[in-house]
Design a protein around this motif. Structure first.
Motif, PDB file in Angstrom:
ATOM      1  N   VAL A  40       0.937  -1.052   0.078  1.00  0.00           N
ATOM      2  CA  VAL A  40      -0.109   0.161  -0.067  1.00  0.00           C
ATOM      3  C   VAL A  40       0.423   1.001  -0.419  1.00  0.00           C
ATOM      4  CG1 VAL A  40      -1.695   1.306   1.572  1.00  0.00           C
ATOM      5  CG2 VAL A  40      -1.867  -1.494   1.253  1.00  0.00           C
ATOM      6  N   SER A  41       1.888   0.952   0.777  1.00  0.00           N
ATOM      7  CA  SER A  41       3.241   2.704   0.482  1.00  0.00           C
ATOM      8  C   SER A  41       3.805   2.621  -0.536  1.00  0.00           C
ATOM      9  CB  SER A  41       4.096   2.426   2.056  1.00  0.00           C
ATOM     10  OG  SER A  41       5.316   0.831   1.786  1.00  0.00           O
ATOM     11  N   GLN A  42       3.994   1.455  -1.494  1.00  0.00           N
ATOM     12  CA  GLN A  42       4.646   1.469  -2.684  1.00  0.00           C
ATOM     13  C   GLN A  42       3.450   2.101  -3.638  1.00  0.00           C
ATOM     14  OE1 GLN A  42       6.565  -1.617  -4.204  1.00  0.00           O
ATOM     15  NE2 GLN A  42       7.245  -0.918  -5.729  1.00  0.00           N
ATOM     16  N   LEU A  43       2.195   1.832  -3.596  1.00  0.00           N
ATOM     17  CA  LEU A  43       1.339   2.669  -4.115  1.00  0.00           C
ATOM     18  C   LEU A  43       0.468   4.115  -3.643  1.00  0.00           C
ATOM     19  CD1 LEU A  43      -0.997  -0.610  -4.119  1.00  0.00           C
ATOM     20  CD2 LEU A  43       0.321  -0.388  -6.360  1.00  0.00           C
ATOM     21  N   ALA A  44       0.464   3.935  -2.936  1.00  0.00           N
ATOM     22  CA  ALA A  44       0.576   5.895  -2.287  1.00  0.00           C
ATOM     23  C   ALA A  44       1.393   6.412  -2.383  1.00  0.00           C
ATOM     24  CB  ALA A  44       0.090   5.471  -1.015  1.00  0.00           C
ATOM     25  N   GLY A  45       3.418   6.194  -2.558  1.00  0.00           N
ATOM     26  CA  GLY A  45       4.198   6.532  -2.858  1.00  0.00           C
ATOM     27  C   GLY A  45       4.559   7.826  -1.466  1.00  0.00           C
ATOM     28  N   MET A  46       4.153   6.777  -0.281  1.00  0.00           N
ATOM     29  CA  MET A  46       4.933   7.450   0.972  1.00  0.00           C
ATOM     30  C   MET A  46       5.517   5.954   1.755  1.00  0.00           C
ATOM     31  SD  MET A  46       0.845   6.295   2.509  1.00  0.00           S
ATOM     32  CE  MET A  46       1.512   6.668   4.344  1.00  0.00           C
ATOM     33  N   SER A  47       6.302   6.368   3.271  1.00  0.00           N
ATOM     34  CA  SER A  47       6.966   5.296   3.581  1.00  0.00           C
ATOM     35  C   SER A  47       6.340   4.208   4.572  1.00  0.00           C
ATOM     36  CB  SER A  47       7.478   6.135   4.967  1.00  0.00           C
ATOM     37  OG  SER A  47       7.047   7.091   5.477  1.00  0.00           O
ATOM     38  N   ALA A  48       6.903   2.967   4.831  1.00  0.00           N
ATOM     39  CA  ALA A  48       5.496   2.061   5.101  1.00  0.00           C
ATOM     40  C   ALA A  48       6.151   2.542   6.968  1.00  0.00           C
ATOM     41  CB  ALA A  48       6.733   0.174   4.598  1.00  0.00           C
ATOM     42  N   ASP A  49       6.627   3.062   6.791  1.00  0.00           N
ATOM     43  CA  ASP A  49       6.604   2.886   8.553  1.00  0.00           C
ATOM     44  C   ASP A  49       5.390   4.681   8.426  1.00  0.00           C
ATOM     45  OD1 ASP A  49       7.981   3.619  11.270  1.00  0.00           O
ATOM     46  OD2 ASP A  49       8.070   5.706  10.259  1.00  0.00           O
TER      47      ASP A  49
END
Length: 282
Positions: A40-49
């Motif tokens: 999800v973080s990759q799809l949203a362009g945000m950090s997984a943390d």
């Protein structure tokens, strides 16, 4: 910001989404349903943390840009997206505009309102449609014909329109029209239609220019209005503005205050009809 509810909604939305729905391989070793946080973080362009902290209800308030990216990544519906924004403490984005299109269901409703005047008006003040009682009440002061259907334009450029309202209330009506228009212009992001209307009004009316420069903002939701009909006389109405499904349209319903003489006047207005109003205004 409701951190606990936001965290739960994000987790549930992530778990409901299958990898194949976003173009990812399912893989044989998935221990939990739905997508992983990293996906999800990759799809949203945000950090997984940061996503982890959101799902653990210990993050700072996310920006609207980040919420928009999450809504896209999680394939949220419009209602789900709006819910996400509200949980995060933000106002949801405005929905699609209807423009000049009037739904048949709204036209049907207008036709069935036979005992009280009603109009469908755009957020810029264009009269898109009105029932027979509204036409009988306002005559040619409010028309659905171009280019005279814009209420603020008629108010500030045609002195004849103001004859239907008590003179001592003219300043209040002027401020109401300008304050409501100011709010609509900003909601629209100063689009072409809004910008052109304001420029036309500024060029045509010094009064409008003076009030516009005060930068007053007041969305029209309800008001008390007195109207002077040429054949019937003075009538008093409570005007309620009901938002249509598209936020750039509103249904204005004019009802007599309890115990007022306008009840009897409306009966006479229904008999008199629109033609008398038009003849009296010529």
């Amino acid at each position: 910001m409701n951190r606990e509810e936001l965290a739960d909604f994000l987790r549930r939305s992530r778990e409901r989404l299958l990898p194949g729905e976003v173009g990812l391989p399912s893989g044989p070793r998935r221990r939990t349903p739905g997508l992983r946080r990293e996906e999800v973080s990759q799809l949203a362009g945000m950090s997984a943390d940061y996503l982890m902290r959101l799902e653990q209800a210990r993050s700072p308030q996310p920006s609207t840009q980040l919420l928009a990216a999450l809504a896209r990544a999680l394939r949220l519906t419009r209602d789900e997206r709006d819910h996400l924004y509200l949980l995060a403490g933000h106002r949801p984005p405005a929905g699609p505009r209807a423009g000049e299109y009037v739904k048949p269901s709204l036209l049907f409703l207008l036709d069935r309102l036979v005992e009280t005047p009603a109009q469908l008006v755009s957020d810029l003040g264009d009269v898109l449609s009105q029932n027979a009682m509204a036409e009988a009440l306002f005559g040619c002061h409010c028309t659905i014909e171009e280019p005279d259907r814009n209420i603020p334009w008629r108010w500030f450029t045609d002195p004849f329109v103001r004859e239907s309202y008590p003179e001592e209330e003219h300043p209040a009506y002027s401020r109401m029209h300008v304050a409501d228009l100011r709010a609509a212009v900003v909601r629209r992001g100063n689009d072409v239609a809004a910008t052109e209307l304001v420029e036309r009004l500024r060029a045509a009316s010094d009064e409008f220019v003076r009030l516009w420069e005060l930068h007053e903002v007041a969305v029209r939701r309800s008001s008390r209005k007195r109207v002077r009909h040429p054949a019937i006389g003075d009538m008093e109405f409570d005007c309620e503005a009901l938002l249509a499904p598209a936020e750039d349209q509103r249904l204005l319903v004019y009802t007599p205050p309890p115990g007022s003489k306008t009840f009897e006047a409306l009966e006479l207005l229904r008999v008199v009809g629109p033609e008398t109003a038009h003849r009296s205004h010529r």
